[in-house]
Write a protein that holds these residues in place. Sequence first.
Motif, PDB file in Angstrom:
ATOM      1  N   GLN A 199     -40.607  29.707  28.761  1.00 58.08           N
ATOM      2  CA  GLN A 199     -41.673  28.844  29.263  1.00 58.08           C
ATOM      3  C   GLN A 199     -41.653  27.521  28.503  1.00 58.08           C
ATOM      4  OE1 GLN A 199     -44.780  31.666  27.882  1.00 58.08           O
ATOM      5  NE2 GLN A 199     -45.662  29.869  26.955  1.00 58.08           N
ATOM      6  N   PRO A 200     -42.269  26.478  29.075  1.00 58.67           N
ATOM      7  CA  PRO A 200     -42.278  25.186  28.385  1.00 58.67           C
ATOM      8  C   PRO A 200     -43.156  25.257  27.140  1.00 58.67           C
ATOM      9  CG  PRO A 200     -43.002  24.980  30.676  1.00 58.67           C
ATOM     10  CD  PRO A 200     -42.949  26.427  30.354  1.00 58.67           C
ATOM     11  N   PRO A 201     -43.003  24.275  26.228  1.00 59.91           N
ATOM     12  CA  PRO A 201     -43.943  24.206  25.115  1.00 59.91           C
ATOM     13  C   PRO A 201     -45.372  24.113  25.669  1.00 59.91           C
ATOM     14  CG  PRO A 201     -42.266  22.508  24.925  1.00 59.91           C
ATOM     15  CD  PRO A 201     -42.059  23.166  26.248  1.00 59.91           C
ATOM     16  N   ALA A 202     -46.348  24.625  24.902  1.00 59.28           N
ATOM     17  CA  ALA A 202     -47.713  24.736  25.421  1.00 59.28           C
ATOM     18  C   ALA A 202     -48.267  23.404  25.908  1.00 59.28           C
ATOM     19  CB  ALA A 202     -48.613  25.329  24.354  1.00 59.28           C
ATOM     20  N   SER A 203     -47.849  22.295  25.271  1.00 58.41           N
ATOM     21  CA  SER A 203     -48.401  20.999  25.677  1.00 58.41           C
ATOM     22  C   SER A 203     -47.883  20.558  27.031  1.00 58.41           C
ATOM     23  CB  SER A 203     -48.041  19.941  24.632  1.00 58.41           C
ATOM     24  OG  SER A 203     -46.642  19.757  24.618  1.00 58.41           O
TER      25      SER A 203
END
Lengths: 419, 918
Positions: free
Chosen positions: B747-751
């Motif tokens: 998944q992408p970084p949380a930001s």
Amino acid sequence: MNKYILLRHRDIPNLKDLQIYQENGGFAAFRKIVTGLTPDQVMQEVKASGLRGRGGAGFPTGVKWSFLPTNLWPHYVVANADESEPGTFKDREILEENPYQFLEGLAIASYAVQANTSYVYLRGEFDPLAAGLDRCIAAMEAAGLLGDNLFGTSYSLRLHTHLGAGAYVCGEETALLESLEGRRGLPRLRPPFPAVVGLYGKPTVINNVETLTNLPPILENGATWYRTIGTEKSPGPKVFCLSGRVKQPGNYEMPLGTTFRKLIYEYGGGILDDRPIKAIMPAGASSALIPATEAVLDTPMDYEAVAQVGSPLGSASVIILDDTVRMDWLANKTAHFFSHESCGKCTPCREGTYWMAHLTDRIAAGKAEAQDVELLHDVTSQIQGKCFCALGEFSIMAVRSGIELFRADFDARAKRVES
Amino acid sequence: MVTIYIDGKPYQVDAGQNLLHICLSMGINLPYFCWHPAMGSVGACRQCAVKQFRDENDTRGRLVMACMTPAVEGLRISVQDPQAVEFRASIIEWLMENHPHDCPVCDEGGECHLQDMTVMTGHTYRHYRWKKRTFRNQNLGPFINHEMNRCIQCYRCVRFYRGFAGGRDFDAFSNHNTVYFGRKTDGVLESEFSGNLVEVCPTGVFTDKTFRKHYTRKWDLQTAPSVCVNCSLGCNTTPGERYGQLRRIRNRYNFNVNGYFLCDRGRYGYEFVNSDRRIRQARLRRNREAAFESVAPDEGLQRIKEIVKKSGRTIGIGSPRASLESNFALRTLVGPEHFFSGATVKDHELVTEAIKILRDIPSSMASLHEVETSDAALVLGEDVNNVAPMAAYALRQSVRCKPQAISQKLKISDWDDTAAREAVQDQKGPLYLATIADTRLDDMATRTFHASPQEIARLGFAVAHQISPTAPQPENLDSAALELSKMIAQDLKDAESPVVVSGCSLEEKSILYAAANVVQALRSIGKPARLFLTLPESNSLGLELLEPGSLNQAFAIAREDNVEAAIILENDLYRRSNPALLEAFFKSIPSVIVLDSLDNPTAQKADVLLPAATFAESDGTLVNNESRAQRYFQVFVPQDDIKESWVWLRAIGDALGQEEPGARKTFDGLIADMVKELPFLAPVQEISPASGFRIAGAKIPRQPHRYSGRTSMHANVSVHEPQPPQDPDSPLSFSMEGFLAEPPIEQPPASLIPEFWAPGWNSIQSLNKFQEEVSGPLIGGDPGKRIILPPDPEQAAYFDEIPEPFASRAGELLLAPLYAIYGSEELSIHTPGEAQLTPPLRLEINPRDAQQFNLTGETVLQVSVDSQVFELPLHISASIPEGTAGMICGLPEMPYVALPAWGKVTPKPVNSSTENPG
């Protein structure tokens, strides 16, 4: 004379008058224990008597008291007067005619667990009874039987009545507590048990009216005397509520362990029109059906023996069914009762009882398809053992046992559609 | 940690945690309804049944509810057990008895937990053949749509609304299968957290009414990570767009900030983006008397070039609601010495002081999460429900922390919500509220203290002194306040992690000092106390970190220094300064250049007006009240000539031929310049990957992979599908192509998570796939970084500027600011629903003062303050302290007046020309 232990008013007229109650030995037991016995001694005496809860579960009363932790205070005692089981009307007679013996029992229980405030929780329909109890409590206060420093000791006790709104589920002790605290009567999950986290989050004993009514005679006459009545494991007298297809329905006080036959044919005068008996529901609408075989009729009515023939004894609300009663009709009646009384908290009970009601409607109306009986049985299987509280568990008893034991009644209704 | 076996496989898990929490945290799918990660277990729905076995030889086992079963060493359960699987499917079948088959027309469809769970259990065929139960729905106000027929009676709504959000006007009614969730009668839901019902409800009973007016399926929304602009707390949000319109806002989980919830102002405050009052074209006027004319952007820029070139000096006025980047771009354009804060003079001073406190005091600022988990709280001055609502939510939860000891002693797990509440009853942890008047948090308070701003400050100083005698003591404190200060001090000293909540809303510097002293005093005796300061606006801290001059200095320079032009960035100065001063200011400046998104009185003064993008159309960074820098991303590309402010400012710089490094052309370059010039802003560069970031060579798509209609949505213009807009500023793309997240595998970084979605989890409940553990931090760390880091733990000096005791004045009242959740904040009134709930103008006065001034109920008052005269209806309120008066500030009809200030209050003279009595 003096035939009765619990329904003493049948022996002594006007026992609901405080003076007459006291003239006949009333409150001697309470005075004796408060002035002469420690709470622990009272608890030991009740344990020794073998008294078991009369509300349905048959749990030993003294043992239930001993679960209250002594490092958490205050303690509360709540009398469960939410008598709602269809076919049960024993507490009502006690509350109406012998209220002081019950209140004395409540006071004894309160002393035993050192509760200074205790409650009587009544079903909403018992409004007039609550008013009567309030008058009794006021009379006791005036007579110095309630209040501060009773009989010159440091023990104080106050009693209060509280009316529910008439929901069956509030007879379940945790739902009762919720209702008593002013919320909707929904059951709580155990653990924690009310003995630890009960009313207002405090250790609480909840006892049935009849259970409490047993206490004054026990404390007055002793555990040994009490054990001479009833059976080894189920000692004491019990008020059996007899109803259904019998000639003389009503409350009958008999020792636990009396046979069904004696209750039905001796006290109840036999079946209406002398028809053959078909089945017995020993615990009101919550009980499984027991086919009334000769062996069953000779079964002693105590907690163990009745359970062995297929249903708990419960509150001993014995409903008699004769051969005119169709079990699909009976299943329909109980299903409707439980779908109406479901509190709506957990899914199996809320939706399952509703579905059962619809299915049994159709079966009873003769409009069912053959597989509907099987579907009804499946629905009961999915409810069984998966509900939040006992109400949901009990809701299937009559339906499920009806299908299993009297399948022909159901199939007869269902088949009609196919012809 | 204990070892348990799930379907024969061993897992190391926290002892005592419930099995549902564990299964979801381990990535095992198990359906549920009544359990909620933030609200714990109640065991009602029976959906999460699993089979529990006594030991490895037990083959029969028994069904238990995972949510109610704690993990113990050696526990063996099966999720796959056929009987458990069958039972879980039967629960869905039961719920479906009455649930309407209206998914195709239901607002929840496509993000419905009930749909997901139905698919998860495999229930497909219904045996039930009767009519469905129906209910009457209620009108619950402008935010929430009610459709009770869809209800599956999970009780989450009532548990949230009453048990967590503290609402009173919503309940469960009736019984058996007609249990009803709603109000006693129709009416606007009173709680400022009502919007969370939309996300708490597992199906479509409560849906977003504002969204309904321009409804779009979730999979057709283009989304991007964003940050709320409606207060200083910086709650994380997920706005969604379709056809150039912002359609809604949903919560975006951030463990440290807002967790699972948002307040209604933040959730519903988005509609200003679609407002008719948006400025969409560049406008200019030839001279001050001429009318505005819309012009092409280049013409506007050309005009600005002419103005700024001939001008001797250009000043810039920044904005507490514009991004750090836009403010910095303006600061660079005009030069730091000509860059002024756009905040009110008082806010400028207060926020500057707050920054100093946060920098100087060896204490950590509290995050919202830390407020929620603190076991004692003192609120000095802030009416948090109206100023920073989610802080009120956090404080409401904090009072449950200390009494947890009671339930823990009884061995009741914290997740066992009903039992824990029953054991605790109404016992609450310490919460002291010192405010001007009553607040909607008072029901939780141990004690409240209503007083003038300086008395609130003095109480705070007294508390600090009681904790540590070295802290200065206020003189002549009255005995009641002294007693209260002792009580507060004791409770704070007894706490494990006390928090002091204060802020700028009363515009009283000494309150900040008092709050700082309390925290310092607690720290001096070894308590890890924390400070939580609420600030005026979404980027107040970010603006003041750029060290601008004050608005008064800007006015002075304009008056004295022959300033030729002023560039005003996203700011309606009429909300921030005395109108007379402003008129003089605008008169003294030959050319006024305004960049803004909504038409307002300041925009009306512009000689050149440039259409600025809102938060939803911009990339930027906001610095919240705890100095957490958080990045928000363009949700969609603005239409017409609208551009992000920093893009406009860069274009002006280019037009002027300013010496600039080429890298400044990009957003990344702008941040790099900013960090180079102000190195303490380095965290801003680290809060999210730069625009070149790719996963497997791909950008992260803003559109879900099921986004529909892409080829046809422009067909009315051209049948050729246009190229999607490019995004040079971020790793996100305006497309459905790109990296497809498959949490928790990749998944992408949380930001950079545009929305939470996982296979089989279409609702917001998919969050569990993105968290390290259910209700824990997001995998890889939550977005945002603090700019101000706690300094070395050495004792700073106590503040000793203790105000004099409050003394009432004859014939005058001290007017103190009151706040309304909807109305006091600039943007909320541009949202129809929120505008509808804006309170009327009024002056609140203590009954005794009213009596003294001979004022009665229906009077309209004339209030003279700061050389202005207002007419305000009288409202008598017992909670307003004597000698003071409360005035709801920020309402659009009210001109700005600096408060607190002494004002003369008289009844409005009776109009002499009254109608004849006949």
